[in-house]
Motif scaffolding. Structure first.
Motif, short mmCIF file in Angstrom:
data_model
loop_
_atom_site.label_atom_id
_atom_site.label_comp_id
_atom_site.label_asym_id
_atom_site.label_seq_id
_atom_site.Cartn_x
_atom_site.Cartn_y
_atom_site.Cartn_z
N THR A 434 0.85 -1.20 0.00
CA THR A 434 0.00 0.00 0.00
C THR A 434 0.88 1.24 0.00
O THR A 434 1.90 1.30 0.69
CB THR A 434 -0.92 0.02 1.24
N SER A 435 0.45 2.22 -0.76
CA SER A 435 1.14 3.51 -0.78
C SER A 435 0.10 4.62 -0.69
O SER A 435 -0.95 4.55 -1.34
CB SER A 435 1.96 3.67 -2.07
N VAL A 436 0.38 5.62 0.14
CA VAL A 436 -0.53 6.73 0.34
C VAL A 436 0.07 7.97 -0.33
O VAL A 436 1.20 8.39 0.01
CB VAL A 436 -0.80 7.00 1.83
N ILE A 437 -0.67 8.54 -1.27
CA ILE A 437 -0.23 9.73 -2.02
C ILE A 437 -1.07 10.91 -1.57
O ILE A 437 -2.30 10.79 -1.42
CB ILE A 437 -0.38 9.51 -3.54
N GLU A 438 -0.43 12.05 -1.37
CA GLU A 438 -1.15 13.28 -1.05
C GLU A 438 -1.17 14.18 -2.27
O GLU A 438 -0.12 14.53 -2.83
CB GLU A 438 -0.50 14.02 0.13
N ALA A 439 -2.37 14.57 -2.67
CA ALA A 439 -2.56 15.49 -3.79
C ALA A 439 -2.90 16.87 -3.23
O ALA A 439 -3.85 17.00 -2.45
CB ALA A 439 -3.66 14.99 -4.72
N VAL A 440 -2.12 17.88 -3.62
CA VAL A 440 -2.28 19.22 -3.08
C VAL A 440 -2.54 20.19 -4.24
O VAL A 440 -1.82 20.18 -5.24
CB VAL A 440 -1.02 19.67 -2.30
N ARG A 441 -3.58 21.01 -4.05
CA ARG A 441 -3.89 22.05 -5.04
C ARG A 441 -3.95 23.39 -4.34
O ARG A 441 -4.72 23.59 -3.41
CB ARG A 441 -5.23 21.77 -5.73
N ASP A 442 -3.07 24.32 -4.75
CA ASP A 442 -2.99 25.65 -4.15
C ASP A 442 -2.92 26.68 -5.28
O ASP A 442 -1.82 27.03 -5.75
CB ASP A 442 -1.76 25.77 -3.25
N PRO A 443 -4.06 27.18 -5.75
CA PRO A 443 -4.04 28.11 -6.88
C PRO A 443 -3.40 29.45 -6.57
O PRO A 443 -3.06 30.20 -7.49
CB PRO A 443 -5.54 28.28 -7.22
N TRP A 444 -3.24 29.79 -5.29
CA TRP A 444 -2.63 31.07 -4.93
C TRP A 444 -1.11 30.97 -4.82
O TRP A 444 -0.44 31.99 -4.59
CB TRP A 444 -3.19 31.56 -3.60
N LEU A 445 -0.57 29.79 -4.94
CA LEU A 445 0.88 29.63 -4.77
C LEU A 445 1.70 30.43 -5.77
O LEU A 445 2.71 31.05 -5.40
CB LEU A 445 1.23 28.14 -4.85
N PRO A 446 1.33 30.49 -7.07
CA PRO A 446 2.11 31.34 -7.99
C PRO A 446 2.13 32.80 -7.57
O PRO A 446 3.15 33.49 -7.75
CB PRO A 446 1.39 31.15 -9.33
N LEU A 447 1.01 33.30 -6.99
CA LEU A 447 1.00 34.68 -6.54
C LEU A 447 1.96 34.89 -5.38
O LEU A 447 2.66 35.91 -5.31
CB LEU A 447 -0.42 35.07 -6.13
N VAL A 448 2.01 33.93 -4.45
CA VAL A 448 2.94 34.03 -3.33
C VAL A 448 4.38 34.01 -3.84
O VAL A 448 5.23 34.77 -3.36
CB VAL A 448 2.69 32.89 -2.33
N TYR A 449 4.67 33.15 -4.80
CA TYR A 449 6.02 33.12 -5.38
C TYR A 449 6.35 34.44 -6.05
O TYR A 449 7.50 34.91 -6.01
CB TYR A 449 6.12 31.97 -6.39
N THR A 450 5.36 35.07 -6.67
CA THR A 450 5.59 36.38 -7.28
C THR A 450 5.99 37.40 -6.22
O THR A 450 6.89 38.23 -6.45
CB THR A 450 4.31 36.85 -8.00
N GLY A 451 5.34 37.36 -5.06
CA GLY A 451 5.73 38.25 -3.97
C GLY A 451 7.14 38.04 -3.51
O GLY A 451 7.89 39.00 -3.26
N PHE A 452 7.56 36.78 -3.41
CA PHE A 452 8.95 36.49 -3.02
C PHE A 452 9.94 37.02 -4.05
O PHE A 452 11.00 37.55 -3.71
CB PHE A 452 9.15 34.99 -2.82
N VAL A 453 9.60 36.87 -5.32
CA VAL A 453 10.47 37.39 -6.39
C VAL A 453 10.59 38.91 -6.27
O VAL A 453 11.68 39.49 -6.43
CB VAL A 453 9.94 36.97 -7.76
N MET A 454 9.48 39.58 -5.97
CA MET A 454 9.52 41.04 -5.82
C MET A 454 10.39 41.45 -4.62
O MET A 454 11.14 42.44 -4.69
CB MET A 454 8.10 41.58 -5.65
#
Length: 528
Positions: A434-454
């Motif tokens: 048995t293997s347990v996989i976690e699926a994560v969806r975060d549509p705001w993550l690109p915006l947060v990365y944009t803030g870090f780049v700024m």
């Protein structure tokens, strides 16, 4: 003829002029005529030397006229009082509305909330930029007050264990064990974002080249915090339990709800790499290994020698995967195979030699010890995992059909979801079906990365501009900060000019009023 014992007023100047005693000269000696000396005309009024030469006297007089609270311009006292009031109101709301706390809104309401936090500061600055409250919101005191409120909330997160009730009634009712969803934290972070937005807008309109670094840093920080807080409402975490040979296209969220995904996974094989096992001395009565120092645990390798608790050991054979055949072990590659080693131990006193097999066992094999005496045995520990992954076939709605590797820290991205290796059935270890996989969806993550780049670009810009530009910006900021205090000085002077002039002295002459004022403004005291 004049009396010898009296003198007329007309003769006073002559007598004053005839007095040539050293040190007796007054201001009247400088040609003032019949005018009374300045020292007599001004009476007890302080002269310039008393008014400006001694900062201690100025501060003493200012202490009697300290600016009351809530009188403009607002400073640090008002800022920290407002920040404390926000926290108190938050705790009061938490007290009267006990529950599980607040959850971040999902789309589109979280987007509306973020837009409001940006549009309101922009409209205030464009419509009433000279309003004193609006000016205060974009200044350092308001910023420090908001930072203090958020810092206090974060400190409470560290002081109280988060995520589970503490069992203390008042702690749980105030929401101290779930600060991220409590009223005080959400109100303080909202106030911080609002003040940060006001500060960013004030320095960005009109936009100048020397303010680019400031804009990138502050707007980037706003985006990171707002994106992280508001985006949590759209964050989805779903666990998929995979069995070999079965195709799964759904998962379970943290609330136990079933969620269908735009992809499907079929587990081909679960793979694990392990560190070599270790061996040590087992105490029979306590049923635990004797570990006094790092030398009391020896990593199992073929041919290795060592010493534990006075016993000398020699590992003659070692198999990572083996099966038991009668009283010995042989290397096999089979479901449930376990590590095994042939160990030789030498007694520390009489030199007797004891040899035998040891194994940590598995779900399919029993463990095996090497008995040294009535109280001690040699035992092997269970190997620790070094790396594990799932080899699965991926099916997507867009038509993809491929075999992928899903690891713990190396997610696979598909259809807007990140797939992580989450866990496995630890009863079987490396042989887990048995293997347990976690699926994560975060549509705001690109915006947060944009803030870090700024933030990075802003820091790089400030470093590139250099110290001289930074000092010019600091001087300009101080000049802007002083405009409001300067306006307050003008008001104080106009108010002083409207005061009734003092009464004349005994000689009938009006005291001079051109000297320096004893009323000190806030700026003068700061300069002292």
């Amino acid at each position: 003829m004049q009396a010898s014992g009296h003198s007329s007023p007309d003769s006073a100047p002559d007598q004053a002029n005839e007095d040539h005693t050293p040190g007796a000269h007054t201001i009247g000696d400088r040609g003032t005529g019949d005018r009374a000396p300045r020292a007599h005309a001004t009476g007890n009024r302080p002269t310039r030397a008393h008014g400006t030469g001694n900062c201690a006297n100025q501060n003493q007089s200012y202490g009697e006229r300290i600016k009351p609270v809530w009188v403009f311009p607002w400073g640090y006292r008002e800022s920290f009082i407002i920040a404390a009031a926000i926290l108190l109101v938050g705790f009061a709301l938490e007290w009267v509305t006990p529950g599980e706390g607040l959850s971040a809104p999902s789309w589109p309401w979280n987007g509306v909330t973020g837009a409001i936090l940006l549009i309101i500061p922009l409209m205030l600055h464009l419509s009433i930029p000279k309003n004193r409250i609006v000016m205060w919101l974009g200044r350092i005191p308001a910023s420090l007050g908001a930072i203090a409120a958020v810092t206090f909330s974060v400190l409470l997160m560290g002081l109280f264990l988060q995520g589970s009730p503490s069992g203390i009634a008042w702690v749980d009712r105030l929401g101290l064990t779930r600060m991220t969803t409590s009223w005080p934290f959400l109100m303080s972070i909202t106030w911080f974002l609002f003040v940060l937005g006001m500060t960013t807008v004030r320095r960005s309109i009109p936009l100048k080249g020397k303010n680019i670094g400031f804009l990138l840093n502050h707007l980037g920080l706003w985006i990171v915090i707002a994106g992280g807080i508001l985006g949590s409402g759209d964050l989805q975490r779903v666990t998929m339990t995979l069995q070999e040979g079965q195709t799964v296209w759904y998962g379970t969220d943290r609330q136990g709800n079933t969620v269908e995904l735009p992809l499907a996974l079929e587990l081909q094989r679960f793979h694990m790499e392990e560190y070599p096992p270790k061996m040590g001395i087992l105490h029979h009565e306590s049923e635990s290994l004797i570990i006094r120092n790092e030398r009391d645990l020896v990593e199992v390798e073929a041919g290795k020698r060592g010493e534990m608790s006075g016993w000398e050991f020699h590992i003659r054979e070692f198999y990572r995967e083996s099966g038991r055949i009668a009283d010995r072990y042989e290397p096999v590659r089979d479901f449930g195979a376990a590590p095994a080693a042939l160990v030789e131990a030498v007694h520390p006193v009489d030199g007797d030699t004891i040899s035998g097999w040891i194994s940590c066992g598995s779900f399919a094999m029993e463990h095996r010890f090497l008995r040294l005496d009535d109280e001690h045995s040699v035992a092997m520990t269970v190997p620790q995992s070094k790396r594990y992954m799932s080899i699965a076939r991926l099916y997507t709605e867009s038509g993809d059909n491929r075999v992928i590797d899903i690891e713990v820290n190396e997610p696979y991205k598909a259809e807007g979801w990140n797939l992580y290796q989450y866990s496995y059935d630890d009863r079987y270890g490396k042989w887990s079906p048995t293997s347990v996989i976690e699926a994560v969806r975060d549509p705001w993550l690109p915006l947060v990365y944009t803030g870090f780049v700024m933030l990075l670009l802003g820091a790089g810009y400030i470093f590139w501009v250099g110290k001289e530009k930074a000092e010019e910006m600091e001087i300009e900021e101080k000049q802007i900060e002083g405009m409001e205090i300067g306006g307050k000085q003008i008001e104080d002077k106009q108010h002083a000019d409207r005061r009734e002039p003092p009464a004349p002295d005994r000689t009938g002459e009006q005291p001079e009023t051109s000297g320096p004022s004893t009323v000190r403004t806030e700026r003068e005291v700061y300069e002292c």
